[in-house]
Design a protein around this motif. Structure first.
Motif, PDB file in Angstrom:
ATOM      1  N   ASN A 159       0.853  -1.175   0.000  1.00  0.00           N
ATOM      2  CA  ASN A 159       0.000   0.000   0.000  1.00  0.00           C
ATOM      3  C   ASN A 159       0.894   1.232   0.000  1.00  0.00           C
ATOM      4  OD1 ASN A 159      -2.836  -1.095   0.564  1.00  0.00           O
ATOM      5  ND2 ASN A 159      -1.621  -2.159   2.068  1.00  0.00           N
ATOM      6  N   CYS A 160       0.796   2.022  -1.035  1.00  0.00           N
ATOM      7  CA  CYS A 160       1.640   3.206  -1.140  1.00  0.00           C
ATOM      8  C   CYS A 160       1.100   4.127  -2.222  1.00  0.00           C
ATOM      9  CB  CYS A 160       3.077   2.803  -1.476  1.00  0.00           C
ATOM     10  SG  CYS A 160       3.252   2.108  -3.128  1.00  0.00           S
ATOM     11  N   ARG A 161       1.714   5.296  -2.289  1.00  0.00           N
ATOM     12  CA  ARG A 161       1.523   6.200  -3.413  1.00  0.00           C
ATOM     13  C   ARG A 161       2.897   6.430  -4.018  1.00  0.00           C
ATOM     14  NH1 ARG A 161      -2.913  10.597  -1.134  1.00  0.00           N
ATOM     15  NH2 ARG A 161      -4.600   9.052  -0.978  1.00  0.00           N
ATOM     16  N   ILE A 162       2.934   6.446  -5.337  1.00  0.00           N
ATOM     17  CA  ILE A 162       4.209   6.587  -6.045  1.00  0.00           C
ATOM     18  C   ILE A 162       4.154   7.825  -6.931  1.00  0.00           C
ATOM     19  CG2 ILE A 162       5.753   5.547  -7.765  1.00  0.00           C
ATOM     20  CD1 ILE A 162       5.820   3.916  -5.332  1.00  0.00           C
ATOM     21  N   ARG A 163       5.132   8.700  -6.755  1.00  0.00           N
ATOM     22  CA  ARG A 163       5.247   9.864  -7.642  1.00  0.00           C
ATOM     23  C   ARG A 163       6.168   9.547  -8.815  1.00  0.00           C
ATOM     24  NH1 ARG A 163       4.904  15.108  -8.835  1.00  0.00           N
ATOM     25  NH2 ARG A 163       6.763  16.320  -9.265  1.00  0.00           N
ATOM     26  N   ARG A 164       7.338   8.926  -8.525  1.00  0.00           N
ATOM     27  CA  ARG A 164       8.291   8.617  -9.594  1.00  0.00           C
ATOM     28  C   ARG A 164       9.160   7.445  -9.165  1.00  0.00           C
ATOM     29  NH1 ARG A 164      10.291  11.108 -14.339  1.00  0.00           N
ATOM     30  NH2 ARG A 164       9.528  13.184 -13.878  1.00  0.00           N
ATOM     31  N   VAL A 165       9.578   6.661 -10.165  1.00  0.00           N
ATOM     32  CA  VAL A 165      10.563   5.592  -9.998  1.00  0.00           C
ATOM     33  C   VAL A 165      11.610   5.817 -11.077  1.00  0.00           C
ATOM     34  CG1 VAL A 165      10.999   3.105 -10.014  1.00  0.00           C
ATOM     35  CG2 VAL A 165       8.813   3.986  -9.152  1.00  0.00           C
ATOM     36  N   PHE A 166      12.890   5.915 -10.664  1.00  0.00           N
ATOM     37  CA  PHE A 166      13.926   6.186 -11.653  1.00  0.00           C
ATOM     38  C   PHE A 166      15.266   5.597 -11.232  1.00  0.00           C
ATOM     39  CE2 PHE A 166      13.885   9.812  -8.784  1.00  0.00           C
ATOM     40  CZ  PHE A 166      15.210  10.138  -8.593  1.00  0.00           C
ATOM     41  N   PHE A 167      16.135   5.459 -12.217  1.00  0.00           N
ATOM     42  CA  PHE A 167      17.504   4.984 -12.015  1.00  0.00           C
ATOM     43  C   PHE A 167      18.460   6.122 -12.306  1.00  0.00           C
ATOM     44  CE2 PHE A 167      15.116   1.190 -13.032  1.00  0.00           C
ATOM     45  CZ  PHE A 167      15.668   0.214 -12.213  1.00  0.00           C
ATOM     46  N   THR A 168      19.621   6.093 -11.629  1.00  0.00           N
ATOM     47  CA  THR A 168      20.681   7.059 -11.913  1.00  0.00           C
ATOM     48  C   THR A 168      22.025   6.338 -11.945  1.00  0.00           C
ATOM     49  OG1 THR A 168      20.955   7.620  -9.566  1.00  0.00           O
ATOM     50  CG2 THR A 168      19.486   9.023 -10.857  1.00  0.00           C
ATOM     51  N   ASP A 169      22.999   7.007 -12.556  1.00  0.00           N
ATOM     52  CA  ASP A 169      24.339   6.435 -12.633  1.00  0.00           C
ATOM     53  C   ASP A 169      25.167   6.722 -11.385  1.00  0.00           C
ATOM     54  OD1 ASP A 169      24.484   9.161 -13.172  1.00  0.00           O
ATOM     55  OD2 ASP A 169      25.790   8.965 -14.909  1.00  0.00           O
ATOM     56  N   ARG A 170      24.725   7.691 -10.574  1.00  0.00           N
ATOM     57  CA  ARG A 170      25.425   8.042  -9.338  1.00  0.00           C
ATOM     58  C   ARG A 170      24.440   8.779  -8.437  1.00  0.00           C
ATOM     59  NH1 ARG A 170      26.842  13.546  -9.290  1.00  0.00           N
ATOM     60  NH2 ARG A 170      26.749  14.563 -11.313  1.00  0.00           N
ATOM     61  N   VAL A 171      24.870   9.097  -7.234  1.00  0.00           N
ATOM     62  CA  VAL A 171      24.049   9.906  -6.335  1.00  0.00           C
ATOM     63  C   VAL A 171      24.229  11.366  -6.744  1.00  0.00           C
ATOM     64  CG1 VAL A 171      23.708  10.643  -3.950  1.00  0.00           C
ATOM     65  CG2 VAL A 171      24.253   8.258  -4.443  1.00  0.00           C
ATOM     66  N   TYR A 172      23.122  12.044  -6.961  1.00  0.00           N
ATOM     67  CA  TYR A 172      23.154  13.445  -7.369  1.00  0.00           C
ATOM     68  C   TYR A 172      22.751  14.332  -6.198  1.00  0.00           C
ATOM     69  CZ  TYR A 172      23.687  12.161 -12.260  1.00  0.00           C
ATOM     70  OH  TYR A 172      24.176  11.674 -13.443  1.00  0.00           O
ATOM     71  N   ALA A 173      23.414  15.480  -6.102  1.00  0.00           N
ATOM     72  CA  ALA A 173      23.039  16.473  -5.094  1.00  0.00           C
ATOM     73  C   ALA A 173      21.697  17.088  -5.483  1.00  0.00           C
ATOM     74  CB  ALA A 173      24.099  17.570  -5.006  1.00  0.00           C
ATOM     75  N   GLU A 174      21.006  17.640  -4.528  1.00  0.00           N
ATOM     76  CA  GLU A 174      19.681  18.236  -4.760  1.00  0.00           C
ATOM     77  C   GLU A 174      19.711  19.258  -5.899  1.00  0.00           C
ATOM     78  OE1 GLU A 174      15.548  18.821  -3.535  1.00  0.00           O
ATOM     79  OE2 GLU A 174      16.981  17.460  -2.624  1.00  0.00           O
ATOM     80  N   ASN A 175      20.748  20.094  -5.933  1.00  0.00           N
ATOM     81  CA  ASN A 175      20.816  21.143  -6.967  1.00  0.00           C
ATOM     82  C   ASN A 175      21.193  20.584  -8.346  1.00  0.00           C
ATOM     83  OD1 ASN A 175      23.498  20.611  -6.407  1.00  0.00           O
ATOM     84  ND2 ASN A 175      24.110  22.754  -6.292  1.00  0.00           N
ATOM     85  N   GLU A 176      21.630  19.328  -8.431  1.00  0.00           N
ATOM     86  CA  GLU A 176      21.936  18.689  -9.714  1.00  0.00           C
ATOM     87  C   GLU A 176      20.739  17.898 -10.260  1.00  0.00           C
ATOM     88  OE1 GLU A 176      26.368  17.083  -9.807  1.00  0.00           O
ATOM     89  OE2 GLU A 176      25.291  16.362  -8.031  1.00  0.00           O
ATOM     90  N   THR A 177      19.739  17.697  -9.415  1.00  0.00           N
ATOM     91  CA  THR A 177      18.601  16.852  -9.765  1.00  0.00           C
ATOM     92  C   THR A 177      17.518  17.682 -10.449  1.00  0.00           C
ATOM     93  OG1 THR A 177      19.091  15.479  -7.841  1.00  0.00           O
ATOM     94  CG2 THR A 177      16.922  15.225  -8.819  1.00  0.00           C
ATOM     95  N   PRO A 178      17.045  17.235 -11.624  1.00  0.00           N
ATOM     96  CA  PRO A 178      15.949  17.968 -12.283  1.00  0.00           C
ATOM     97  C   PRO A 178      14.728  18.063 -11.378  1.00  0.00           C
ATOM     98  CG  PRO A 178      16.889  16.308 -13.752  1.00  0.00           C
ATOM     99  CD  PRO A 178      17.488  16.072 -12.401  1.00  0.00           C
ATOM    100  N   ALA A 179      13.979  19.133 -11.505  1.00  0.00           N
ATOM    101  CA  ALA A 179      12.840  19.408 -10.616  1.00  0.00           C
ATOM    102  C   ALA A 179      11.849  18.251 -10.567  1.00  0.00           C
ATOM    103  CB  ALA A 179      12.145  20.696 -11.040  1.00  0.00           C
ATOM    104  N   GLY A 180      11.538  17.635 -11.687  1.00  0.00           N
ATOM    105  CA  GLY A 180      10.569  16.540 -11.719  1.00  0.00           C
ATOM    106  C   GLY A 180      11.019  15.284 -11.008  1.00  0.00           C
ATOM    107  N   PHE A 181      12.288  15.204 -10.665  1.00  0.00           N
ATOM    108  CA  PHE A 181      12.845  14.040  -9.979  1.00  0.00           C
ATOM    109  C   PHE A 181      13.041  14.282  -8.487  1.00  0.00           C
ATOM    110  CE2 PHE A 181      13.751  13.357 -14.362  1.00  0.00           C
ATOM    111  CZ  PHE A 181      13.794  11.992 -14.536  1.00  0.00           C
ATOM    112  N   ARG A 182      12.679  15.472  -8.035  1.00  0.00           N
ATOM    113  CA  ARG A 182      12.819  15.812  -6.620  1.00  0.00           C
ATOM    114  C   ARG A 182      11.488  15.667  -5.916  1.00  0.00           C
ATOM    115  NH1 ARG A 182      15.256  21.592  -6.942  1.00  0.00           N
ATOM    116  NH2 ARG A 182      15.832  21.250  -9.088  1.00  0.00           N
ATOM    117  N   LEU A 183      11.570  15.494  -4.632  1.00  0.00           N
ATOM    118  CA  LEU A 183      10.372  15.402  -3.817  1.00  0.00           C
ATOM    119  C   LEU A 183      10.188  16.735  -3.125  1.00  0.00           C
ATOM    120  CD1 LEU A 183       8.134  13.541  -2.900  1.00  0.00           C
ATOM    121  CD2 LEU A 183       9.589  12.794  -1.045  1.00  0.00           C
TER     122      LEU A 183
END
Length: 190
Positions: A159-183
């Protein structure tokens, strides 16, 4: 599915606000529901999965059971809301010994259980929206002493709600992450 696609940076496999969020997913909702709603906290469209038995209400990607994702990016991130009910998700990967391994994370498992083909582990989430990130390469190395090759399948159960599921090649800092991929969490005025 993505084997011959260029994979770098961010690769999204589900976006609740997208025009067809479950296009590459298959859903099952016995005694439950899989629907798209507007979440009152994010004020955004999300996928809502609910049911009495998490094992019978789920979404799985890819939709065709004979197909595989073939995503080699090692970081999996879910933007997921804790609904304070039983919840689990599974990731099936291929390792360097050509063995399919399954990692299951749930909020009702109290200990880690490891066998040759699967690893079941507890997951603790905060109330409300969470960013859950898994370093698949690290999990495969620590659990099986092998190397991560690719992700074959992702299954998200009720039981959950999902906004986005995605893969990345590394851990990105908040300011490097596109807006649609942030919570984005709501802010209080005043």
């Amino acid at each position: 599915m993505f084997r011959y696609k260029f994979q770098c940076g961010f690769l999204s496999i589900l976006y609740g606000s997208g025009s067809k969020p479950l296009l590459i997913w298959r859903s099952s909702s016995q005694n439950g529901f899989v629907r798209r709603i507007t979440d009152e906290h994010l004020n955004s469209l999300v996928m809502d999965l609910g049911g009495a038995n998490p094992s019978t209400t789920y979404i799985t990607c890819p939709a065709d059971p004979r197909d595989v994702l073939a995503v080699h990016l090692p970081f999996l991130t879910l933007l997921v809301k804790n609904m304070k009910k039983l919840f689990l998700f599974e990731i099936e990967v291929l390792d360097s010994t050509n063995v399919r391994r399954r990692f299951k994370a749930s909020n009702f498992q109290s200990y880690t259980d490891l066998n040759f083909f699967s690893c079941t582990m507890p997951m603790c989430m905060e109330e409300g929206w969470n960013q859950v990130q898994f370093n698949l390469a690290d999990f495969v190395q620590k659990a099986y002493k092998t190397r991560y090759v690719e992700t074959l399948r992702v299954t998200i159960h009720a039981n959950c709600r999902i906004r986005r599921v995605f893969f990345t090649d590394r851990v990105y800092a908040e300011n490097e992450t596109p807006a649609g991929f942030r919570l984005f969490r709501p802010t209080k005025d005043g």
